[in-house]
Design a protein around this motif. Structure first.
Motif, PDB file in Angstrom:
ATOM      1  N   LEU A  40       0.859  -1.180   0.000  1.00  0.00           N
ATOM      2  CA  LEU A  40       0.000   0.000   0.000  1.00  0.00           C
ATOM      3  C   LEU A  40       0.897   1.231   0.000  1.00  0.00           C
ATOM      4  CD1 LEU A  40      -2.582  -0.843   2.826  1.00  0.00           C
ATOM      5  CD2 LEU A  40      -3.041  -0.741   0.384  1.00  0.00           C
ATOM      6  N   ILE A  41       0.585   2.185  -0.856  1.00  0.00           N
ATOM      7  CA  ILE A  41       1.286   3.461  -0.879  1.00  0.00           C
ATOM      8  C   ILE A  41       0.307   4.500  -0.332  1.00  0.00           C
ATOM      9  CG2 ILE A  41       2.575   5.114  -2.262  1.00  0.00           C
ATOM     10  CD1 ILE A  41       3.607   2.145  -2.381  1.00  0.00           C
ATOM     11  N   VAL A  42       0.705   5.187   0.729  1.00  0.00           N
ATOM     12  CA  VAL A  42      -0.177   6.123   1.422  1.00  0.00           C
ATOM     13  C   VAL A  42       0.463   7.513   1.405  1.00  0.00           C
ATOM     14  CG1 VAL A  42      -1.299   6.603   3.639  1.00  0.00           C
ATOM     15  CG2 VAL A  42      -0.980   4.250   2.906  1.00  0.00           C
ATOM     16  N   PRO A  43      -0.305   8.557   1.025  1.00  0.00           N
ATOM     17  CA  PRO A  43       0.260   9.908   1.058  1.00  0.00           C
ATOM     18  C   PRO A  43       0.509  10.359   2.495  1.00  0.00           C
ATOM     19  CG  PRO A  43      -2.077  10.006   0.532  1.00  0.00           C
ATOM     20  CD  PRO A  43      -1.702   8.554   0.571  1.00  0.00           C
ATOM     21  N   LEU A  44       1.549  11.156   2.657  1.00  0.00           N
ATOM     22  CA  LEU A  44       1.995  11.595   3.978  1.00  0.00           C
ATOM     23  C   LEU A  44       2.364  13.074   3.881  1.00  0.00           C
ATOM     24  CD1 LEU A  44       2.702   9.537   6.356  1.00  0.00           C
ATOM     25  CD2 LEU A  44       5.034   9.759   5.608  1.00  0.00           C
ATOM     26  N   ASP A  45       2.007  13.859   4.874  1.00  0.00           N
ATOM     27  CA  ASP A  45       2.416  15.268   4.852  1.00  0.00           C
ATOM     28  C   ASP A  45       3.281  15.642   6.055  1.00  0.00           C
ATOM     29  OD1 ASP A  45       0.657  15.531   6.972  1.00  0.00           O
ATOM     30  OD2 ASP A  45      -0.667  16.952   5.973  1.00  0.00           O
ATOM     31  N   GLY A  46       3.773  14.656   6.786  1.00  0.00           N
ATOM     32  CA  GLY A  46       4.600  14.914   7.953  1.00  0.00           C
ATOM     33  C   GLY A  46       3.805  15.062   9.238  1.00  0.00           C
ATOM     34  N   ILE A  47       2.496  15.305   9.106  1.00  0.00           N
ATOM     35  CA  ILE A  47       1.609  15.448  10.261  1.00  0.00           C
ATOM     36  C   ILE A  47       0.561  14.346  10.266  1.00  0.00           C
ATOM     37  CG2 ILE A  47      -0.095  16.941  11.391  1.00  0.00           C
ATOM     38  CD1 ILE A  47       1.390  19.319  10.080  1.00  0.00           C
ATOM     39  N   SER A  48       0.077  13.987   9.086  1.00  0.00           N
ATOM     40  CA  SER A  48      -0.963  12.965   8.984  1.00  0.00           C
ATOM     41  C   SER A  48      -0.797  12.155   7.706  1.00  0.00           C
ATOM     42  CB  SER A  48      -2.356  13.611   9.018  1.00  0.00           C
ATOM     43  OG  SER A  48      -2.502  14.523   7.943  1.00  0.00           O
ATOM     44  N   GLU A  49      -1.477  11.010   7.668  1.00  0.00           N
ATOM     45  CA  GLU A  49      -1.492  10.153   6.493  1.00  0.00           C
ATOM     46  C   GLU A  49      -2.847  10.284   5.805  1.00  0.00           C
ATOM     47  OE1 GLU A  49       1.396   6.466   7.624  1.00  0.00           O
ATOM     48  OE2 GLU A  49      -0.716   6.187   7.957  1.00  0.00           O
ATOM     49  N   GLY A  50      -2.861   9.979   4.521  1.00  0.00           N
ATOM     50  CA  GLY A  50      -4.110   9.970   3.777  1.00  0.00           C
ATOM     51  C   GLY A  50      -4.759   8.596   3.837  1.00  0.00           C
ATOM     52  N   SER A  51      -5.601   8.323   2.876  1.00  0.00           N
ATOM     53  CA  SER A  51      -6.374   7.085   2.831  1.00  0.00           C
ATOM     54  C   SER A  51      -5.510   5.866   2.532  1.00  0.00           C
ATOM     55  CB  SER A  51      -7.455   7.207   1.756  1.00  0.00           C
ATOM     56  OG  SER A  51      -8.140   5.987   1.596  1.00  0.00           O
ATOM     57  N   TYR A  52      -5.867   4.736   3.148  1.00  0.00           N
ATOM     58  CA  TYR A  52      -5.252   3.443   2.853  1.00  0.00           C
ATOM     59  C   TYR A  52      -6.046   2.737   1.753  1.00  0.00           C
ATOM     60  CZ  TYR A  52      -2.116   3.348   6.907  1.00  0.00           C
ATOM     61  OH  TYR A  52      -1.107   3.595   7.801  1.00  0.00           O
ATOM     62  N   GLY A  53      -6.995   3.436   1.161  1.00  0.00           N
ATOM     63  CA  GLY A  53      -7.838   2.844   0.127  1.00  0.00           C
ATOM     64  C   GLY A  53      -9.094   2.253   0.726  1.00  0.00           C
ATOM     65  N   THR A  54      -9.915   1.672  -0.133  1.00  0.00           N
ATOM     66  CA  THR A  54     -11.168   1.075   0.318  1.00  0.00           C
ATOM     67  C   THR A  54     -11.208  -0.406   0.003  1.00  0.00           C
ATOM     68  OG1 THR A  54     -12.258   1.679  -1.754  1.00  0.00           O
ATOM     69  CG2 THR A  54     -12.460   3.232   0.060  1.00  0.00           C
ATOM     70  N   ASP A  55     -12.021  -1.127   0.754  1.00  0.00           N
ATOM     71  CA  ASP A  55     -12.181  -2.560   0.498  1.00  0.00           C
ATOM     72  C   ASP A  55     -13.261  -2.779  -0.559  1.00  0.00           C
ATOM     73  OD1 ASP A  55     -14.652  -2.273   1.777  1.00  0.00           O
ATOM     74  OD2 ASP A  55     -14.008  -3.283   3.605  1.00  0.00           O
ATOM     75  N   TRP A  56     -13.614  -4.024  -0.811  1.00  0.00           N
ATOM     76  CA  TRP A  56     -14.581  -4.371  -1.855  1.00  0.00           C
ATOM     77  C   TRP A  56     -15.953  -3.755  -1.611  1.00  0.00           C
ATOM     78  CZ3 TRP A  56     -18.934  -6.895  -0.358  1.00  0.00           C
ATOM     79  CH2 TRP A  56     -18.914  -7.473   0.906  1.00  0.00           C
ATOM     80  N   ALA A  57     -16.272  -3.443  -0.358  1.00  0.00           N
ATOM     81  CA  ALA A  57     -17.582  -2.870  -0.023  1.00  0.00           C
ATOM     82  C   ALA A  57     -17.542  -1.335   0.007  1.00  0.00           C
ATOM     83  CB  ALA A  57     -18.057  -3.408   1.318  1.00  0.00           C
ATOM     84  N   GLY A  58     -16.382  -0.747  -0.274  1.00  0.00           N
ATOM     85  CA  GLY A  58     -16.266   0.702  -0.271  1.00  0.00           C
ATOM     86  C   GLY A  58     -15.915   1.305   1.078  1.00  0.00           C
ATOM     87  N   ALA A  59     -15.643   0.465   2.076  1.00  0.00           N
ATOM     88  CA  ALA A  59     -15.263   0.957   3.407  1.00  0.00           C
ATOM     89  C   ALA A  59     -13.761   1.252   3.444  1.00  0.00           C
ATOM     90  CB  ALA A  59     -15.614  -0.073   4.469  1.00  0.00           C
ATOM     91  N   GLU A  60     -13.374   2.301   4.175  1.00  0.00           N
ATOM     92  CA  GLU A  60     -11.962   2.640   4.314  1.00  0.00           C
ATOM     93  C   GLU A  60     -11.191   1.505   4.981  1.00  0.00           C
ATOM     94  OE1 GLU A  60      -9.851   5.330   3.669  1.00  0.00           O
ATOM     95  OE2 GLU A  60     -11.442   6.135   2.416  1.00  0.00           O
TER      96      GLU A  60
END
Length: 78
Positions: A40-60
């Protein structure tokens, strides 16, 4: 910046930090591993991370327990 997480295919909650970049790096070399792995590649801004993506049902997907940065910001891409 970014975070790269590695996990075992079939256990979609097994991802753990593989590489955490907070110094402006734009690439990472991924070494071959044994078994069936996912990354998994996750965006990072030094303070917080972005989304890890969603599963097959659309849940984070849940953040890694050993996240590079524990705070997650889903409102906007860091």
């Amino acid at each position: 910046n970014y975070a790269v997480y590695k996990g075992v295919i079939g256990d979609w909650t097994s991802h753990t930090p593989y590489s955490c970049s907070t110094g402006g790096a734009t690439s990472v070399t991924v070494a071959a591993g044994s078994g069936d792995l996912y990354f998994l590649i996750v965006p990072l801004d030094g303070i917080s991370e972005g989304s890890y993506g969603t599963d097959w049902a659309g849940a984070e997907r849940a953040p890694s327990a050993g996240a590079c940065i524990q705070a997650q910001n889903l409102g906007a891409c860091p």
